[in-house]
Write a protein that holds these residues in place. Sequence first.
Motif, PDB file in Angstrom:
ATOM      1  N   LEU A  91      34.709  38.073  40.111  1.00 25.36           N
ATOM      2  CA  LEU A  91      33.728  38.730  39.219  1.00 25.36           C
ATOM      3  C   LEU A  91      32.334  38.709  39.836  1.00 25.36           C
ATOM      4  O   LEU A  91      31.578  39.683  39.722  1.00 25.36           O
ATOM      5  N   ILE A  92      31.991  37.616  40.499  1.00 25.93           N
ATOM      6  CA  ILE A  92      30.681  37.535  41.188  1.00 25.93           C
ATOM      7  C   ILE A  92      30.619  38.641  42.248  1.00 25.93           C
ATOM      8  O   ILE A  92      29.627  39.377  42.343  1.00 25.93           O
ATOM      9  N   ASP A  93      31.684  38.783  43.030  1.00 26.22           N
ATOM     10  CA  ASP A  93      31.728  39.841  44.067  1.00 26.22           C
ATOM     11  C   ASP A  93      31.610  41.228  43.440  1.00 26.22           C
ATOM     12  O   ASP A  93      30.912  42.090  43.946  1.00 26.22           O
ATOM     13  N   LEU A  94      32.326  41.406  42.350  1.00 22.79           N
ATOM     14  CA  LEU A  94      32.312  42.713  41.678  1.00 22.79           C
ATOM     15  C   LEU A  94      30.890  43.057  41.221  1.00 22.79           C
ATOM     16  O   LEU A  94      30.403  44.173  41.423  1.00 22.79           O
ATOM     17  N   LEU A  95      30.236  42.077  40.629  1.00 24.98           N
ATOM     18  CA  LEU A  95      28.889  42.338  40.120  1.00 24.98           C
ATOM     19  C   LEU A  95      27.910  42.566  41.283  1.00 24.98           C
ATOM     20  O   LEU A  95      27.062  43.451  41.217  1.00 24.98           O
ATOM     21  N   HIS A  96      28.085  41.825  42.381  1.00 20.54           N
ATOM     22  CA  HIS A  96      27.262  42.075  43.585  1.00 20.54           C
ATOM     23  C   HIS A  96      27.462  43.500  44.074  1.00 20.54           C
ATOM     24  O   HIS A  96      26.522  44.165  44.481  1.00 20.54           O
ATOM     25  N   TYR A  97      28.720  43.923  44.049  1.00 14.08           N
ATOM     26  CA  TYR A  97      29.070  45.278  44.490  1.00 14.08           C
ATOM     27  C   TYR A  97      28.255  46.303  43.692  1.00 14.08           C
ATOM     28  O   TYR A  97      27.867  47.340  44.209  1.00 14.08           O
ATOM     29  N   PHE A  98      27.989  45.987  42.428  1.00  9.55           N
ATOM     30  CA  PHE A  98      27.178  46.882  41.593  1.00  9.55           C
ATOM     31  C   PHE A  98      25.706  46.426  41.557  1.00  9.55           C
ATOM     32  O   PHE A  98      24.968  46.742  40.629  1.00  9.55           O
ATOM     33  N   GLU A  99      25.350  45.648  42.575  1.00  7.50           N
ATOM     34  CA  GLU A  99      23.959  45.183  42.775  1.00  7.50           C
ATOM     35  C   GLU A  99      23.432  44.330  41.630  1.00  7.50           C
ATOM     36  O   GLU A  99      22.275  44.446  41.224  1.00  7.50           O
ATOM     37  N   ILE A 100      24.328  43.523  41.092  1.00  7.56           N
ATOM     38  CA  ILE A 100      23.937  42.622  40.006  1.00  7.56           C
ATOM     39  C   ILE A 100      24.159  41.181  40.465  1.00  7.56           C
ATOM     40  O   ILE A 100      25.235  40.836  40.959  1.00  7.56           O
ATOM     41  N   ASP A 101      23.129  40.381  40.280  1.00  6.56           N
ATOM     42  CA  ASP A 101      23.214  38.969  40.643  1.00  6.56           C
ATOM     43  C   ASP A 101      23.659  38.171  39.436  1.00  6.56           C
ATOM     44  O   ASP A 101      22.924  38.096  38.453  1.00  6.56           O
ATOM     45  N   ALA A 102      24.827  37.577  39.521  1.00  2.67           N
ATOM     46  CA  ALA A 102      25.328  36.815  38.372  1.00  2.67           C
ATOM     47  C   ALA A 102      25.532  35.360  38.771  1.00  2.67           C
ATOM     48  O   ALA A 102      25.524  35.031  39.955  1.00  2.67           O
ATOM     49  N   ASN A 159      22.041  48.291  34.663  1.00  6.14           N
ATOM     50  CA  ASN A 159      21.800  49.330  35.682  1.00  6.14           C
ATOM     51  C   ASN A 159      21.486  50.706  35.102  1.00  6.14           C
ATOM     52  O   ASN A 159      21.296  51.665  35.864  1.00  6.14           O
ATOM     53  N   ASN A 160      21.502  50.786  33.777  1.00  2.00           N
ATOM     54  CA  ASN A 160      21.118  52.044  33.147  1.00  2.00           C
ATOM     55  C   ASN A 160      21.992  53.230  33.484  1.00  2.00           C
ATOM     56  O   ASN A 160      21.496  54.350  33.619  1.00  2.00           O
ATOM     57  N   LYS A 161      23.265  52.965  33.727  1.00  2.00           N
ATOM     58  CA  LYS A 161      24.171  54.107  33.905  1.00  2.00           C
ATOM     59  C   LYS A 161      25.546  53.768  33.374  1.00  2.00           C
ATOM     60  O   LYS A 161      25.898  52.585  33.267  1.00  2.00           O
ATOM     61  N   GLU A 162      26.297  54.832  33.085  1.00  3.35           N
ATOM     62  CA  GLU A 162      27.615  54.622  32.512  1.00  3.35           C
ATOM     63  C   GLU A 162      28.640  54.474  33.636  1.00  3.35           C
ATOM     64  O   GLU A 162      28.558  55.163  34.650  1.00  3.35           O
ATOM     65  N   TYR A 163      29.608  53.595  33.441  1.00  2.68           N
ATOM     66  CA  TYR A 163      30.609  53.348  34.481  1.00  2.68           C
ATOM     67  C   TYR A 163      31.987  53.822  34.051  1.00  2.68           C
ATOM     68  O   TYR A 163      32.335  53.761  32.872  1.00  2.68           O
ATOM     69  N   ASP A 164      32.760  54.234  35.061  1.00  2.75           N
ATOM     70  CA  ASP A 164      34.152  54.589  34.836  1.00  2.75           C
ATOM     71  C   ASP A 164      34.950  53.274  34.800  1.00  2.75           C
ATOM     72  O   ASP A 164      34.986  52.533  35.782  1.00  2.75           O
ATOM     73  N   LEU A 165      35.563  52.999  33.655  1.00  2.00           N
ATOM     74  CA  LEU A 165      36.194  51.685  33.468  1.00  2.00           C
ATOM     75  C   LEU A 165      37.298  51.413  34.489  1.00  2.00           C
ATOM     76  O   LEU A 165      37.402  50.318  35.041  1.00  2.00           O
ATOM     77  N   LYS A 166      38.112  52.438  34.738  1.00  2.00           N
ATOM     78  CA  LYS A 166      39.228  52.235  35.688  1.00  2.00           C
ATOM     79  C   LYS A 166      38.706  51.958  37.095  1.00  2.00           C
ATOM     80  O   LYS A 166      39.257  51.133  37.824  1.00  2.00           O
ATOM     81  N   ALA A 167      37.631  52.641  37.480  1.00  8.17           N
ATOM     82  CA  ALA A 167      37.075  52.425  38.825  1.00  8.17           C
ATOM     83  C   ALA A 167      36.571  50.987  38.956  1.00  8.17           C
ATOM     84  O   ALA A 167      36.778  50.329  39.977  1.00  8.17           O
ATOM     85  N   VAL A 168      35.944  50.489  37.898  1.00 10.02           N
ATOM     86  CA  VAL A 168      35.446  49.102  37.920  1.00 10.02           C
ATOM     87  C   VAL A 168      36.636  48.140  37.991  1.00 10.02           C
ATOM     88  O   VAL A 168      36.646  47.183  38.771  1.00 10.02           O
ATOM     89  N   LEU A 169      37.659  48.441  37.210  1.00  7.24           N
ATOM     90  CA  LEU A 169      38.845  47.579  37.187  1.00  7.24           C
ATOM     91  C   LEU A 169      39.507  47.513  38.565  1.00  7.24           C
ATOM     92  O   LEU A 169      39.844  46.437  39.062  1.00  7.24           O
ATOM     93  N   PHE A 170      39.688  48.687  39.181  1.00 11.72           N
ATOM     94  CA  PHE A 170      40.381  48.726  40.475  1.00 11.72           C
ATOM     95  C   PHE A 170      39.575  48.001  41.548  1.00 11.72           C
ATOM     96  O   PHE A 170      40.130  47.377  42.450  1.00 11.72           O
ATOM     97  N   GLN A 171      38.267  48.079  41.439  1.00 10.57           N
ATOM     98  CA  GLN A 171      37.407  47.352  42.370  1.00 10.57           C
ATOM     99  C   GLN A 171      37.578  45.842  42.160  1.00 10.57           C
ATOM    100  O   GLN A 171      37.664  45.080  43.108  1.00 10.57           O
ATOM    101  N   PHE A 172      37.669  45.450  40.895  1.00 12.66           N
ATOM    102  CA  PHE A 172      37.884  44.026  40.591  1.00 12.66           C
ATOM    103  C   PHE A 172      39.205  43.551  41.204  1.00 12.66           C
ATOM    104  O   PHE A 172      39.267  42.462  41.778  1.00 12.66           O
ATOM    105  N   PHE A 173      40.253  44.359  41.077  1.00 12.44           N
ATOM    106  CA  PHE A 173      41.562  43.954  41.624  1.00 12.44           C
ATOM    107  C   PHE A 173      41.441  43.642  43.120  1.00 12.44           C
ATOM    108  O   PHE A 173      42.047  42.703  43.624  1.00 12.44           O
ATOM    109  N   GLN A 174      40.650  44.439  43.831  1.00 15.58           N
ATOM    110  CA  GLN A 174      40.494  44.201  45.275  1.00 15.58           C
ATOM    111  C   GLN A 174      39.842  42.853  45.546  1.00 15.58           C
ATOM    112  O   GLN A 174      40.264  42.104  46.418  1.00 15.58           O
TER     113      GLN A 174
END
Length: 250
Positions: A91-102, A159-174
């Motif tokens: 999840l930390i990696d995923l959030l970094h990928y979206f430029e979020i520091d968690a 980030n002030n934008k809407e995300y495609d849920l499946k795209a976020v999910l698939f990125q998390f799986f990686q």
Amino acid sequence: MKNPETLFIGQHLIHLNNIHSTNNFAAKLVKQTKVVSGTAILADHQTAGRGQSGNSWLTESGKNLTFSVILQPKIEIENQFLLSKITCLALIDLLHYFEIDAQIKWPNDLLVSQKKIAGILIENSIKSKYIETSILGIGLNVNQLFSASFGATSLQQINNKEYDLKAVLFQFFQFLEKWYFKMEQGKEKEIDFAYQENLYGLNRELRFLEKDRPFKGTIEGVNKIGQLEIKLNSGKQKKYNNQEIRFMLD
Ligand code: BTN
């Protein structure tokens, strides 16, 4: 986007519209059928989503990710906290990928600027000394907007934008698969280091509640079995199990 770019995590995906809880559904599936490791269950809406300590997990329908991943890791019971670590790190990696520091709020929460963006509920079944099946239940706030006074946030809110849920999910799986393979390869030190590096409050004096007693202490780390190690003001170190203490966030 048909399949995630992974070798096994999320390759079998059960997408449900409405379900009580993806963790409950996963547990039933494991009991009734032979499930392939890496199978994921995604729900648009949960009617009885469960959080830690018997709490409910309530989110706005269709706005967030609520899902479970079924794993059959070959690890001994005493190493079960590794599953929590790799899920947090993915999840930390995923959030970094979206430029979020968690940061990881021990044991299983992800915070951004002290607000909760994700929670994890891991449920294991055990056979002799090993984990037979692990169900990683994850709730990630993606497109829901929370009021400022609420202690939660989301990708969209930050980030002030809407995300495609499946795209976020698939990125998390990686990312989960990356950390899972590290666990399988015995790279415990690397996992441990990364977990501590992202740990909320490490080496800082914070306030906690033990039962209803407030106290101050400095987090020194998390040990192999997942206990939080806190140096008390008396100079003594105390180890806490999950649910024995609560953080008092500012
Ligand atoms: C927590 O922070 O208390 C843990 C929250 C975990 C919520 C997820 S949503 C998908 C999965 N199914 C559940 O019923 N709970 C987990």
